[in-house]
Design a protein around this motif. Structure first.
Motif: not given
Length: 482
Positions: A221-230, A236-239, A58-71
């Motif tokens: 507030l959750f919309a960015p995660v929906l956008w990233w998954n789309a 991420s949802f499927a996993f 999770y720390w590696t994620w913090s070095r490349q911030l995004a609206a969502g991640y695989f996990d």
């Protein structure tokens, strides 16, 4: 446990749970001070422990911030990025769960104070601090830390919305629920429990805008995660759906019983029974705010219990039921003056928490030492790095190994995974082929995959690490493509 239940009630009443102590701890300011001190102690403890592999991931994620991640959603990455303003070592990483647990504890204290009164709030806080689940959540920087903090804030705001009907509490409920969803997808169960409560106890609210404004706030507030998954084929949802439901169609009662036993153990078995009794008590279903807490306990728990019949459930997944369960159990103890049950709950929780914190000092067998998961990688990396040539790429066999190597290597270099491994954020991030040469760290001997990728793979060293009270581990250092 039977001997604990036979403790003299008068001794406990006069010595351990005096009205003066409860009255003092029932004050919000005193509770905040206690939680702040405990957070500092937690930081002092956690700052000396190596990172767990998932924490480094999770720390590696913090070095490349995004609206969502695989996990998971991005909240843990955002908080770790904020923590990096104060340093880049274990102390900064461990500050995130310590602060989340303290804030969540204060919200829980306020929730219990509203529903049951200040003395129950004091008891709730004491139980919250003692249970093993809190000790784990306050130590390890995972998405569960912010999830439980925002879950508890949403419970506090929701019960105040039920009690007052004020707009601000509906909006805050939506904000807290949205932030919980940004922490972990499990928060959808809280949204479901809140909607069930409204349908059962406040159906008229479904015709009013306040509930829908709260729901819209959470979705917004959750919309960015929906956008990233789309944009990423809903990966991420499927996993997480496959991860949480599994594919088995047959019942595994042994696995299911183990899950329930483990869940009871990290909460304290007597407290688990008290919470169950409180959920079934008629008084709980007569008072709307208590009904809300019961539904936010029973509905998420029923999902995990049902799924646990068919697939392996991780204990931390179901920890979301503990905030509301702790309040209900504390209220049940206070109203019924169940002091002997309280003694059993407290003693067993304290003993289990001590075993989690100090397994070696208490002489636990190595196989029961939960710190095994933190042990070995830091020593292996320290032995590996002197073998590195100037500018030589660093490689690893798994996302957790790669993340720990990136965290502990000077300059936090970019580490790649050249061999087939569990799909992770590394696969989404690193689309170009991995280097065909470099210094490679693995938990298992290479089976030929490294040589096939790089052309050559030379074993430099099999590094074994051991210590009293820990299971030994062996790591393998390779130079490939040289």
């Amino acid at each position: 446990m039977k001997s604990l239940l036979l403790l003299p009630a008068n001794a406990l009443r006069t010595r351990a749970i005096t009205p003066a102590v409860l009255d003092a701890l029932g004050r919000p300011g005193v509770a905040a001070l206690v939680l702040a001190v405990l957070a500092l102690l937690q930081l002092g403890y956690g700052a000396h422990l190596p990172l767990f592999g998932d924490e480094a991931y999770y720390w590696t994620w913090s070095r490349q911030l995004a609206a969502g991640y695989f996990d998971h959603p991005p909240m843990i990455a955002v908080l770790l990025r904020l923590a990096s303003l104060f340093g880049d070592g274990e102390l900064a990483v461990r500050g995130v769960p310590a602060v989340c647990a303290a804030v969540g504890g204060w919200c829980l204290h306020a929730l219990a104070r509203d529903v049951y009164g200040p003395r129950t709030a004091a008891l709730t806080l004491a139980l919250y601090v003692l249970i093993p689940a809190t000790q784990l959540n306050a130590l390890i920087a995972t998405p569960d830390a912010p999830l439980l903090m925002f879950w508890t804030l949403a419970l506090l705001a929701a019960q105040r919305a039920v009690g007052t009907g004020a707009w601000r509490w509906f909006v805050l409920t939506g904000v807290a629920l949205g932030l919980a969803l940004l922490s972990k997808y499990t928060a959808v169960l809280l949204g479901g429990a809140l909607l069930v409560f409204v349908a059962l106890r406040r159906p008229g609210w479904l015709r009013r805008p306040r509930v829908w404004v709260a729901a819209a706030t959470a979705v917004l507030l959750f919309a960015p995660v929906l956008w990233w998954n789309a944009r990423h084929d809903w990966i991420s949802f499927a996993f997480q759906y496959r991860h949480g439901t599994g594919q088995a169609a047959t019942v595994d009662l042994g696995q299911w019983a183990g899950f329930l036993a483990g869940l009871s153990a990290i909460f304290s078995p007597p407290l688990f029974l008290l919470a169950a009794a409180a959920c079934g008590a008629p008084a709980t279903w007569r008072e709307p705010r208590r009904t809300l807490l019961a539904l936010c306990t029973l509905l998420p728990l029923s999902v995990f219990v049902w799924k646990g019949l068919f697939t392996k459930m991780e204990l931390n997944w179901a920890a979301v039921v503990f905030p509301s369960a702790t309040v209900l159990a504390a209220g049940y103890i206070m109203e019924g003056r169940r002091w002997r049950w309280l003694a059993a709950s407290g003693v067993m929780a304290l003993a289990a928490s001590a075993a989690l914190k100090f397994p070696v000092a208490l002489g636990l067998p190595a196989r029961l030492n939960i710190h095994n998961r933190l042990f070995g990688e830091r020593q292996a990396i320290a032995a590996l790095l002197p073998l590195r040539r100037p500018g030589e790429p660093l490689l690893a066999d798994h996302y957790t190994t790669a993340s720990l190597l990136a965290f502990y290597a000077p300059g936090h270099p970019h580490v790649r995974i050249p061999v087939p491994s569990r799909f992770s954020q590394y696969d989404l991030r690193d689309r170009d082929p991995a280097p065909r040469q470099g210094l490679y760290l693995a938990r298992r001997p290479d089976d030929g995959a490294l040589a096939r990728q790089c052309g050559t793979a030379h074993l430099l060293r099999a590094f074994s690490v051991s210590a009293p009270g820990y299971l030994p581990k062996t790591f393998y250092f390779y130079r490939c493509g040289a």
